[in-house]
Enzyme design. Structure first.
Site, mmCIF file in Angstrom:
data_model
loop_
_atom_site.group_PDB
_atom_site.id
_atom_site.type_symbol
_atom_site.label_atom_id
_atom_site.label_comp_id
_atom_site.label_asym_id
_atom_site.label_seq_id
_atom_site.Cartn_x
_atom_site.Cartn_y
_atom_site.Cartn_z
ATOM 1 N N HIS A 19 -7.176 0.962 -6.583
ATOM 2 C CA HIS A 19 -7.435 0.097 -5.418
ATOM 3 C C HIS A 19 -8.163 -1.160 -5.930
ATOM 4 O O HIS A 19 -9.356 -1.370 -5.672
ATOM 5 C CB HIS A 19 -8.295 0.872 -4.408
ATOM 6 C CG HIS A 19 -8.286 0.300 -3.026
ATOM 7 N ND1 HIS A 19 -7.576 -0.833 -2.675
ATOM 8 C CD2 HIS A 19 -8.930 0.702 -1.884
ATOM 9 C CE1 HIS A 19 -7.778 -1.083 -1.382
ATOM 10 N NE2 HIS A 19 -8.587 -0.182 -0.892
ATOM 11 N N ASP B 150 -17.082 7.489 -1.615
ATOM 12 C CA ASP B 150 -15.801 7.336 -0.919
ATOM 13 C C ASP B 150 -15.482 8.701 -0.289
ATOM 14 O O ASP B 150 -16.110 9.719 -0.633
ATOM 15 C CB ASP B 150 -14.721 6.905 -1.935
ATOM 16 C CG ASP B 150 -13.348 6.677 -1.292
ATOM 17 O OD1 ASP B 150 -13.269 6.552 -0.052
ATOM 18 O OD2 ASP B 150 -12.337 6.640 -2.046
ATOM 19 N N CYS C 66 -16.312 2.104 0.332
ATOM 20 C CA CYS C 66 -15.148 1.256 0.599
ATOM 21 C C CYS C 66 -14.742 1.308 2.065
ATOM 22 O O CYS C 66 -14.084 0.402 2.561
ATOM 23 C CB CYS C 66 -13.991 1.661 -0.304
ATOM 24 S SG CYS C 66 -13.514 3.387 -0.127
ATOM 25 N N ARG D 73 0.885 -1.179 0.000
ATOM 26 C CA ARG D 73 0.000 0.000 0.000
ATOM 27 C C ARG D 73 0.913 1.216 0.000
ATOM 28 O O ARG D 73 1.701 1.423 0.938
ATOM 29 C CB ARG D 73 -0.912 0.017 1.226
ATOM 30 C CG ARG D 73 -1.566 1.365 1.421
ATOM 31 C CD ARG D 73 -2.703 1.365 2.410
ATOM 32 N NE ARG D 73 -3.868 0.704 1.860
ATOM 33 C CZ ARG D 73 -5.085 0.801 2.370
ATOM 34 N NH1 ARG D 73 -5.303 1.525 3.451
ATOM 35 N NH2 ARG D 73 -6.101 0.179 1.810
ATOM 36 N N ARG E 115 -13.717 -8.170 1.424
ATOM 37 C CA ARG E 115 -12.282 -7.947 1.187
ATOM 38 C C ARG E 115 -11.511 -9.211 1.565
ATOM 39 O O ARG E 115 -10.604 -9.654 0.854
ATOM 40 C CB ARG E 115 -11.775 -6.751 2.024
ATOM 41 C CG ARG E 115 -12.304 -5.385 1.589
ATOM 42 C CD ARG E 115 -11.757 -4.981 0.228
ATOM 43 N NE ARG E 115 -10.310 -4.999 0.201
ATOM 44 C CZ ARG E 115 -9.508 -4.027 0.673
ATOM 45 N NH1 ARG E 115 -10.043 -2.924 1.171
ATOM 46 N NH2 ARG E 115 -8.188 -4.132 0.607
ATOM 47 N N GLN F 49 -10.158 -3.632 -3.635
ATOM 48 C CA GLN F 49 -11.428 -3.059 -3.195
ATOM 49 C C GLN F 49 -12.493 -3.245 -4.270
ATOM 50 O O GLN F 49 -13.607 -3.709 -3.996
ATOM 51 C CB GLN F 49 -11.242 -1.564 -2.896
ATOM 52 C CG GLN F 49 -12.493 -0.884 -2.391
ATOM 53 C CD GLN F 49 -12.914 -1.388 -1.017
ATOM 54 O OE1 GLN F 49 -12.112 -1.384 -0.086
ATOM 55 N NE2 GLN F 49 -14.147 -1.830 -0.872
HETATM 56 N N1 CP Z 1 -11.201 0.162 2.252
HETATM 57 C C1 CP Z 1 -9.929 0.072 2.708
HETATM 58 O O1 CP Z 1 -8.984 -0.168 1.954
HETATM 59 O O2 CP Z 1 -9.817 0.221 4.054
HETATM 60 P P1 CP Z 1 -8.445 0.380 4.874
HETATM 61 O O3 CP Z 1 -7.845 1.686 4.462
HETATM 62 O O4 CP Z 1 -8.858 0.363 6.314
HETATM 63 O O5 CP Z 1 -7.558 -0.758 4.528
HETATM 64 N N1 NVA Z 2 -9.740 6.959 -1.676
HETATM 65 C C1 NVA Z 2 -9.378 6.539 -0.345
HETATM 66 C C2 NVA Z 2 -9.673 5.081 -0.151
HETATM 67 C C3 NVA Z 2 -9.446 4.568 1.234
HETATM 68 C C4 NVA Z 2 -9.661 3.103 1.372
HETATM 69 C C5 NVA Z 2 -7.917 6.835 -0.104
HETATM 70 O O1 NVA Z 2 -7.103 6.639 -1.022
HETATM 71 O O2 NVA Z 2 -7.571 7.280 0.988
#
Ligand code: CP
Ligand code: NVA
Length: 305
Positions: free
Chosen positions: A130, A222, A262, A103, A290, A133
């Protein structure tokens, strides 16, 4: 399929097989059976940003499959690409583990790891996409409606990483998506063109959320302030006024519409508490999926049987 970096680099067939496997393994695990196909194998989990769902679900999925995971915070290893080159990190980790989940901010960090790693690399969110997701979201739609072909998403808000992956997923799997965003926050034209080149008519960008939800099967939103955009918070909250998913918006949609997010949800901003808690909301099923999608993904990428 060696890595899982973006939905648009997978074939529709691969994605459909992953969805089937996710649903099959979910049933198996719900009936307390186990597939220990990753016994003795390890996954490195590198997180440059916070996480609840992704970290927990990948870690549990590895344990479920009989394997182990190692959580890596960039500050503990001197930063990604700082203490040593990214290409060295990729090869060193490849000597220790059987898969790398990352990530990160720049999408190029994930693709750069994949270029030099000899083990599968999984994108667990970048600023650009993502994909895990989006696949869990599509799995949730399939479970709820019994099909995915022909369904329409109304994505309300920021044309961001989550919107982009969903758009690619829709294009590959026969769904449609209308993204309603304030001016300046649309999904970039290149991504819309890429999705529509896969399947013409998949993505429509608009600026009218009420119009977008009218014939939608799923309303999706989101955060207005993604990780890394914290300094823009005040401006974004101002710019996104009128784009909150609330009960008035829900009333403009069909009664069968389902609401997705999400998560984490910033209640009172992009969505109200009332919508999160109403009977049209399937946000917790979506979050649980997930785990089920990623368990299937890890099996597909890291198991030889
Ligand atoms: N939706 C999602 O990716 O959640 P986290 O940021 O908690 O992993
Ligand atoms: N768009 C958000 C998604 C979080 C799961 C981000 O990138 O922070």
């Amino acid at each position: 399929m060696k890595h899982f970096l973006s939905i648009n680099s997978c074939s529709s067939q691969e994605l459909l097989e992953l969805l089937e496997l996710s649903i099959d393994l979910k049933k198996l695990y719900k009936s307390n059976k186990r597939v220990l196909c990753l016994a003795g194998k390890s996954l490195a989990m590198i997180f440059e940003k916070p996480s609840l769902r992704t970290r927990m679900s990948f870690q549990v999925a590895m344990t479920n499959l009989g394997g182990a995971s190692v959580y890596v915070k960039p500050e503990d290893v001197g930063g990604i690409g700082k203490r040593e080159p990214l290409k060295d990190m990729a090869r060193i980790l490849s000597g220790y583990v059987d898969g790398i989940m990352v990530r990160t901010f720049a999408h190029e960090t994930a693709t750069g790891l994949a270029e030099y790693a000899s083990v599968p690399v999984i994108n667990a969110l970048t600023d650009w996409s993502h994909p895990c997701q989006a696949m869990a979201d599509i799995m949730t739609a399939k479970e709820h409606f019994g099909k995915i072909e022909g369904l329409k998403f109304a994505f309300i808000g920021d044309g961001n990483n989550v919107a982009r992956s969903l758009a690619f997923g829709c294009a590959k799997l026969g769904m449609r998506i209308e993204i309603a965003s304030p001016a300046g926050y649309e999904l970039d034209k290149g991504s819309i063109e890429r999705a529509n080149a896969i399947k013409p008519g998949t993505v429509v960008q608009s600026s009218d959320p009420i119009q977008a939800v009218k014939d939608a099967d799923l309303i999706y939103t989101d955060t207005w302030v993604s990780m890394g955009q914290e300094e823009e918070k005040a401006k974004r909250i101002n710019d996104f006024q009128g784009f909150q998913v609330n009960m008035d918006m829900l009333k403009a949609a069909a009664s069968h519409v389902r609401v997705m997010h999400c998560l984490p949800a910033y209640r009172g901003y992009e969505i109200t508490d009332e919508v999160c808690e109403c009977e049209n909301s399937i946000i917790f099923l979506e979050a649980e999926n997930r785990l089920h999608f990623q368990r299937a993904l890890l099996k597909k990428l890291m198991s030889s049987n």
